[in-house]
Motif scaffolding. Structure first.
Motif: not given
Length: 181
Positions: A152-154, A22-28
Motif C-alpha cells: 500500500l505504498d509507492s 468474483a470481482i473482489t480482488p484477492v488479498e495480495e
C-alpha cells in the motif's frame, strides 16, 4: 408473496453475491504497492519518494574511494528525494528483478542505499548490484521504495534490458552529494 417470486429473489441474491465475490480482488492484490513506472532519465514520483535514474551501466570493476571490487556489477547513478516528509525517511529498499530473480543493492560500497532522504532536496549518488558472472542478458526492473514492506505504498519502477547496457572496465561510484537538480 408468491413462492415463485421468493425463489426468483433468492436466486437473484445468490447471483449478486457470486458477482461480488468474483470481482473482489484477492488479498495480495488489495495490498499491492502502487507502481510508478519511469524510464532512465525520467522522474518517478510516488507518495513520499522521487527518483530519477540518470544512468545504468555494467562494469567488471567498481571503485569507491579505496574500496575496489571485481565482478559482474550493475551500476545505477540516480537522484533521490523525499516528497512530503523527511522524518525517518530512508531509501530502504532497492532491488533489481531480472527474470523473476531479485537482487538487493550491495551494502559493501558506500552508496545511497539506506540514505536519509530530505523533502524537496535531492541527493545524487550511486547504488550497485553484484550479479552472478554468467548473468549478462534478460529483461528486468529496478525497484525503489522506502521500506522493504512496500504494501500500500509507492514503488518507483525503472525497466531495463541487461543486454542493452553499456559496459565499462572500471566504474567509479558517484560520491553521495546534494544534487543540483
Amino acid at each position: 408473496m408468491r413462492p415463485w417470486v421468493q425463489w426468483a429473489v433468492g436466486i437473484g441474491l445468490v447471483v449478486a453475491a457470486w458477482g461480488v465475490a468474483a470481482i473482489t480482488p484477492v488479498e495480495e492484490r488489495r495490498e499491492a504497492p502502487f507502481e510508478v513506472r519511469a524510464a532512465v532519465g525520467e522522474a518517478g514520483v510516488g507518495r513520499n519518494i522521487a527518483v530519477t535514474v540518470d544512468d545504468v551501466s555494467r562494469s567488471e570493476k567498481v571503485t569507491s574511494g579505496r574500496w575496489v571490487m571485481e565482478g559482474n556489477w550493475i551500476v545505477v547513478d540516480l537522484d533521490v528525494a523525499a516528497v512530503t516528509s523527511e522524518s525517518g525517511v530512508n531509501l530502504g529498499n532497492i532491488a533489481l528483478v531480472v527474470d523473476g530473480v531479485t537482487f538487493s543493492a550491495s551494502e559493501r560500497p558506500p552508496s545511497l542505499r539506506n540514505a536519509a532522504l530530505h523533502a524537496g532536496v535531492p541527493q545524487s549518488g550511486s547504488v550497485v548490484f553484484e550479479l552472478p558472472k554468467d548473468l549478462d542478458s534478460g529483461r528486468g526492473e529496478i525497484r525503489f521504495s522506502l521500506n522493504t514492506n512496500d504494501r500500500l505504498d509507492s514503488v518507483i519502477v525503472v525497466p531495463i534490458d541487461l543486454s542493452e547496457l553499456s559496459t565499462v572496465k572500471n566504474a567509479e561510484l558517484v560520491k553521495t552529494h546534494w544534487s543540483n537538480e
